[in-house]
Design a protein around this motif. Structure first.
Motif, mmCIF file in Angstrom:
data_model
loop_
_atom_site.group_PDB
_atom_site.id
_atom_site.type_symbol
_atom_site.label_atom_id
_atom_site.label_comp_id
_atom_site.label_asym_id
_atom_site.label_seq_id
_atom_site.Cartn_x
_atom_site.Cartn_y
_atom_site.Cartn_z
ATOM 1 N N LEU A 70 0.831 -1.210 0.000
ATOM 2 C CA LEU A 70 0.000 0.000 0.000
ATOM 3 C C LEU A 70 0.864 1.260 0.000
ATOM 4 C CD1 LEU A 70 -2.932 1.036 0.167
ATOM 5 C CD2 LEU A 70 -2.698 1.006 2.657
ATOM 6 N N THR A 73 -0.259 6.699 1.296
ATOM 7 C CA THR A 73 -1.481 7.040 0.571
ATOM 8 C C THR A 73 -2.150 8.242 1.228
ATOM 9 O OG1 THR A 73 -2.798 5.505 1.917
ATOM 10 C CG2 THR A 73 -1.852 4.655 -0.139
ATOM 11 N N PRO A 74 -2.944 8.996 0.471
ATOM 12 C CA PRO A 74 -3.677 10.129 1.052
ATOM 13 C C PRO A 74 -4.879 9.627 1.859
ATOM 14 C CG PRO A 74 -4.218 9.886 -1.270
ATOM 15 C CD PRO A 74 -3.121 8.896 -0.992
ATOM 16 N N SER A 76 -8.469 8.479 3.064
ATOM 17 C CA SER A 76 -9.522 7.774 2.350
ATOM 18 C C SER A 76 -10.565 7.295 3.347
ATOM 19 C CB SER A 76 -8.938 6.584 1.579
ATOM 20 O OG SER A 76 -8.343 5.652 2.471
ATOM 21 N N HIS A 79 -8.689 4.677 5.492
ATOM 22 C CA HIS A 79 -7.632 5.298 6.303
ATOM 23 C C HIS A 79 -7.899 6.796 6.350
ATOM 24 C CE1 HIS A 79 -5.398 1.509 6.137
ATOM 25 N NE2 HIS A 79 -5.628 1.486 4.836
ATOM 26 N N GLY A 82 -4.814 8.715 6.036
ATOM 27 C CA GLY A 82 -3.874 8.124 5.094
ATOM 28 C C GLY A 82 -2.937 7.140 5.780
ATOM 29 N N THR A 83 -1.898 6.755 5.080
ATOM 30 C CA THR A 83 -0.895 5.819 5.613
ATOM 31 C C THR A 83 0.497 6.385 5.396
ATOM 32 O OG1 THR A 83 -0.838 4.629 3.506
ATOM 33 C CG2 THR A 83 -2.368 3.810 5.177
ATOM 34 N N THR A 85 4.859 5.592 4.799
ATOM 35 C CA THR A 85 5.606 4.880 3.758
ATOM 36 C C THR A 85 5.608 3.368 3.968
ATOM 37 O OG1 THR A 85 7.635 5.266 5.023
ATOM 38 C CG2 THR A 85 7.092 6.849 3.281
ATOM 39 N N GLY A 87 2.922 1.777 5.029
ATOM 40 C CA GLY A 87 1.536 1.341 4.919
ATOM 41 C C GLY A 87 0.793 1.250 6.234
#
Length: 216
Positions: A70, A73-74, A76, A79, A82-83, A85, A87
């Motif tokens: 994963l 991530t921005p 969502s 999440h 986000g997450t 590096t 994940g």
């Protein structure tokens, strides 16, 4: 001369009910707190953050679970923040980190408040040479840089969250001690303190049962 018969007098229960009820010092302090809207708003925010940090991780994802596929991530629906590096869910990690931050803040403040109030009350009540010596110790501690003090503790005792409480509490009580001392010096000259002395109350009782509640 106007005379009243027993039937014209109000019932005893009604007379007692009409008497104004006294309020304790704690209720007076709470009443003043409620009138301070900014303080009430701050208390609500702090309580909300505390509940989120305490119960939020129970309903969110594990803060240690990694998903290398994963990656970062921005925000969502799955999440919320986000997450990173690796994940890992950032929302869960923020909540777990908030537990440590709140614990450090609340416990360290409690330690500083306990030491500062007791120290300042004793210095202000006894006065004289006792007050001079105690407040010179406060001045010496004020001259020590806080950062260097914490680094020295870390060098000698290692990394420990309990040590962090001690380090913060050992420095942050100084201002509280000065404030309490000045208030105690003003209150100890009042008539109700003289009355407590004349009744034979001990110094400890006068400080903790009569002076400190009025300093509240």
């Amino acid at each position: 001369m106007l005379s009243l018969s027993p039937s014209d007098l109000p019932p005893a229960d009604a007379t007692v009910a009409q008497l104004e009820r006294g309020s304790s010092l704690w209720s007076d302090a709470l009443h003043r707190l409620r009138k301070n809207r900014l303080a009430v708003f701050g208390a609500i925010v702090l309580l909300t953050l505390s509940l989120l940090c305490l119960f939020g991780p129970i309903f969110s994802q594990s803060y240690q679970e990694q998903n290398l596929d994963l990656g970062a991530t921005p925000p969502s629906a799955e999440h919320w923040l986000g997450t990173d590096t690796l994940g890992r869910d950032l929302f869960s990690r923020v909540l777990y980190g908030g537990r440590i931050s709140l614990t450090v803040g609340l416990v360290a403040t409690f330690v500083a408040l306990t030491i500062g109030v007791t120290y300042g009350a004793v210095a202000g009540f006894f006065g004289g040479k006792t007050d001079i010596v105690m407040m010179r110790i406060v001045d010496i501690l004020y001259a020590l840089p806080f950062t260097i003090f914490v680094i020295l503790l870390m060098v000698f005792f290692g990394r420990n969250i309990v040590l962090l409480f001690v380090a913060i509490g050992a420095v942050e009580w100084l201002t509280m001690a000065r404030i309490v001392r000045s208030q105690v010096m003003a209150i100890k000259k009042m008539e109700f303190i003289e009355a407590a002395r004349s009744l034979g109350f001990g110094r400890r009782r006068i400080i903790f049962r009569h002076i400190l509640p009025n300093v509240l």
